[in-house]
Design a protein around this motif. Structure first.
Motif, PDB file in Angstrom:
ATOM      1  N   GLU A 112       3.655   0.433  31.603  1.00 23.83           N
ATOM      2  CA  GLU A 112       4.616   1.524  31.764  1.00 23.83           C
ATOM      3  C   GLU A 112       3.987   2.636  32.585  1.00 23.83           C
ATOM      4  O   GLU A 112       2.991   3.232  32.172  1.00 23.83           O
ATOM      5  N   LEU A 113       4.538   2.853  33.770  1.00 24.48           N
ATOM      6  CA  LEU A 113       4.093   3.956  34.623  1.00 24.48           C
ATOM      7  C   LEU A 113       4.767   5.213  34.079  1.00 24.48           C
ATOM      8  O   LEU A 113       5.954   5.439  34.325  1.00 24.48           O
ATOM      9  N   ALA A 114       4.015   5.990  33.329  1.00 22.85           N
ATOM     10  CA  ALA A 114       4.600   7.138  32.632  1.00 22.85           C
ATOM     11  C   ALA A 114       4.848   8.318  33.555  1.00 22.85           C
ATOM     12  O   ALA A 114       5.884   8.973  33.473  1.00 22.85           O
ATOM     13  N   GLU A 115       3.895   8.603  34.424  1.00 17.96           N
ATOM     14  CA  GLU A 115       4.026   9.759  35.326  1.00 17.96           C
ATOM     15  C   GLU A 115       3.397   9.432  36.663  1.00 17.96           C
ATOM     16  O   GLU A 115       2.296   8.881  36.723  1.00 17.96           O
ATOM     17  N   VAL A 116       4.086   9.816  37.729  1.00 14.41           N
ATOM     18  CA  VAL A 116       3.576   9.716  39.100  1.00 14.41           C
ATOM     19  C   VAL A 116       4.044  10.988  39.800  1.00 14.41           C
ATOM     20  O   VAL A 116       5.247  11.162  40.018  1.00 14.41           O
ATOM     21  N   HIS A 117       3.100  11.875  40.117  1.00 18.84           N
ATOM     22  CA  HIS A 117       3.497  13.154  40.728  1.00 18.84           C
ATOM     23  C   HIS A 117       2.511  13.566  41.807  1.00 18.84           C
ATOM     24  O   HIS A 117       1.296  13.446  41.631  1.00 18.84           O
ATOM     25  N   VAL A 118       3.049  14.076  42.897  1.00 19.28           N
ATOM     26  CA  VAL A 118       2.262  14.617  43.999  1.00 19.28           C
ATOM     27  C   VAL A 118       2.740  16.048  44.216  1.00 19.28           C
ATOM     28  O   VAL A 118       3.953  16.314  44.224  1.00 19.28           O
ATOM     29  N   HIS A 119       1.802  16.965  44.392  1.00 19.18           N
ATOM     30  CA  HIS A 119       2.165  18.354  44.661  1.00 19.18           C
ATOM     31  C   HIS A 119       3.076  18.384  45.897  1.00 19.18           C
ATOM     32  O   HIS A 119       2.817  17.678  46.878  1.00 19.18           O
ATOM     33  N   PRO A 120       4.136  19.196  45.871  1.00 19.02           N
ATOM     34  CA  PRO A 120       5.084  19.222  46.997  1.00 19.02           C
ATOM     35  C   PRO A 120       4.436  19.452  48.363  1.00 19.02           C
ATOM     36  O   PRO A 120       4.918  18.925  49.370  1.00 19.02           O
ATOM     37  N   ASP A 121       3.339  20.199  48.430  1.00 20.50           N
ATOM     38  CA  ASP A 121       2.665  20.445  49.708  1.00 20.50           C
ATOM     39  C   ASP A 121       2.077  19.167  50.315  1.00 20.50           C
ATOM     40  O   ASP A 121       1.737  19.156  51.503  1.00 20.50           O
ATOM     41  N   TYR A 122       1.942  18.114  49.507  1.00 30.01           N
ATOM     42  CA  TYR A 122       1.299  16.882  49.974  1.00 30.01           C
ATOM     43  C   TYR A 122       2.224  15.672  49.891  1.00 30.01           C
ATOM     44  O   TYR A 122       1.789  14.548  50.144  1.00 30.01           O
ATOM     45  N   GLN A 123       3.488  15.884  49.577  1.00 26.93           N
ATOM     46  CA  GLN A 123       4.433  14.773  49.488  1.00 26.93           C
ATOM     47  C   GLN A 123       4.776  14.261  50.885  1.00 26.93           C
ATOM     48  O   GLN A 123       4.636  14.970  51.880  1.00 26.93           O
ATOM     49  N   GLY A 124       5.212  12.999  50.937  1.00 26.31           N
ATOM     50  CA  GLY A 124       5.613  12.403  52.203  1.00 26.31           C
ATOM     51  C   GLY A 124       4.451  11.917  53.053  1.00 26.31           C
ATOM     52  O   GLY A 124       4.613  11.613  54.227  1.00 26.31           O
ATOM     53  N   LYS A 125       3.259  11.822  52.457  1.00 19.05           N
ATOM     54  CA  LYS A 125       2.068  11.401  53.197  1.00 19.05           C
ATOM     55  C   LYS A 125       1.517  10.067  52.689  1.00 19.05           C
ATOM     56  O   LYS A 125       0.407   9.686  53.023  1.00 19.05           O
ATOM     57  N   GLY A 126       2.286   9.365  51.841  1.00 16.04           N
ATOM     58  CA  GLY A 126       1.841   8.070  51.336  1.00 16.04           C
ATOM     59  C   GLY A 126       0.958   8.137  50.101  1.00 16.04           C
ATOM     60  O   GLY A 126       0.477   7.107  49.636  1.00 16.04           O
ATOM     61  N   ILE A 127       0.759   9.318  49.561  1.00 14.62           N
ATOM     62  CA  ILE A 127      -0.130   9.472  48.403  1.00 14.62           C
ATOM     63  C   ILE A 127       0.481   8.829  47.159  1.00 14.62           C
ATOM     64  O   ILE A 127      -0.214   8.121  46.415  1.00 14.62           O
ATOM     65  N   GLY A 128       1.754   9.057  46.912  1.00 16.87           N
ATOM     66  CA  GLY A 128       2.418   8.463  45.744  1.00 16.87           C
ATOM     67  C   GLY A 128       2.367   6.945  45.795  1.00 16.87           C
ATOM     68  O   GLY A 128       2.037   6.285  44.803  1.00 16.87           O
ATOM     69  N   ARG A 129       2.675   6.376  46.937  1.00 20.74           N
ATOM     70  CA  ARG A 129       2.635   4.914  47.124  1.00 20.74           C
ATOM     71  C   ARG A 129       1.223   4.391  46.840  1.00 20.74           C
ATOM     72  O   ARG A 129       1.044   3.424  46.106  1.00 20.74           O
ATOM     73  N   ALA A 130       0.228   5.030  47.423  1.00 21.61           N
ATOM     74  CA  ALA A 130      -1.156   4.571  47.236  1.00 21.61           C
ATOM     75  C   ALA A 130      -1.594   4.704  45.779  1.00 21.61           C
ATOM     76  O   ALA A 130      -2.313   3.841  45.268  1.00 21.61           O
ATOM     77  N   MET A 131      -1.160   5.767  45.106  1.00 19.04           N
ATOM     78  CA  MET A 131      -1.522   5.917  43.686  1.00 19.04           C
ATOM     79  C   MET A 131      -0.903   4.808  42.848  1.00 19.04           C
ATOM     80  O   MET A 131      -1.563   4.252  41.966  1.00 19.04           O
ATOM     81  N   ILE A 132       0.359   4.480  43.100  1.00 25.82           N
ATOM     82  CA  ILE A 132       1.012   3.409  42.341  1.00 25.82           C
ATOM     83  C   ILE A 132       0.311   2.080  42.601  1.00 25.82           C
ATOM     84  O   ILE A 132       0.034   1.324  41.660  1.00 25.82           O
ATOM     85  N   GLN A 133       0.004   1.800  43.858  1.00 24.51           N
ATOM     86  CA  GLN A 133      -0.678   0.552  44.187  1.00 24.51           C
ATOM     87  C   GLN A 133      -2.057   0.485  43.527  1.00 24.51           C
ATOM     88  O   GLN A 133      -2.443  -0.549  42.981  1.00 24.51           O
TER      89      GLN A 133
END
Length: 190
Positions: A112-133
């Motif tokens: 269960e992926l409980a939380e996945v969050h990136v600070h708004p200043d850094y969103q849209g740069k592939g960080i969320g995708r890389a963290m999930i992977q």
């Protein structure tokens, strides 16, 4: 440069103020929900096979005595199990909609992926995708599940692009009012 650093339950709890700051910036929750969110997150750290990753920006231009590390995101999850609130609520709802066999196939041995969050200043740069992977890599569970707002958001698009499909839609958690989608995909994540 962004690097991902794994953390277990103890370090996660030590970093809870940073986690809450990023969560608050990303989600903009009502102030009265923050204390409860902290308690929920602290409890998540006690769940089986808990794992967290922090996305850290390393600024090499800083002086040696100031390492210049800024945490810009975090993601964590654990193995779902009977007795956990989210697990039990989703299992019942999925069983009611699709039958016990389908519900247990998805939630019987799930990450269960409980939380996945990136600070708004850094969103849209592939960080969320890389963290999930990174978070899902090498997991022994047969599926990964999460809940997300059931509307067209960047997060919803990200999960779909990673192969997550809707298991439940327009789902309202007990005591809540917002509609969520419960999404899942088989592991491993490719």
């Amino acid at each position: 440069m962004i690097e991902f650093r794994g953390a277990g339950p103890a370090e996660f709890v030590e970093q809870l103020e940073t986690v809450i700051d990023i969560y608050t910036a990303a989600m903009n929750p009502p102030e009265e929900q923050i204390t409860g969110r902290k308690t929920i997150m602290r409890n998540h750290g006690t769940y089986p096979h808990f794992q967290c990753y922090f996305a850290e920006l390393h600024d090499s231009s800083r002086a040696i005595h100031d390492p210049g590390i800024t945490t810009v995101g975090f993601a964590y999850g654990f193995r779902g199990a009977p007795g956990q609130w989210w697990h039990d609520v989703v299992l019942r709802a999925l069983a009611a909609q699709s039958g016990d066999e389908v519900a247990h196939a998805w939630l019987g041995h799930a990450f269960e992926l409980a939380e996945v969050h990136v600070h708004p200043d850094y969103q849209g740069k592939g960080i969320g995708r890389a963290m999930i992977q990174t978070l899902c890599a090498g997991r022994g569970e047969r599926s990964a599940l999460l809940s997300t707002h059931d509307r067209p958001t960047a997060a919803r698009h990200l999960y779909a692009s990673l192969g997550f499909t809707d298991l439940l839609s327009r789902f309202v958690f007990p005591g809540g009012y917002e509609e969520y989608a419960i999404v899942g995909r088989p592991l491993p994540l490719t």
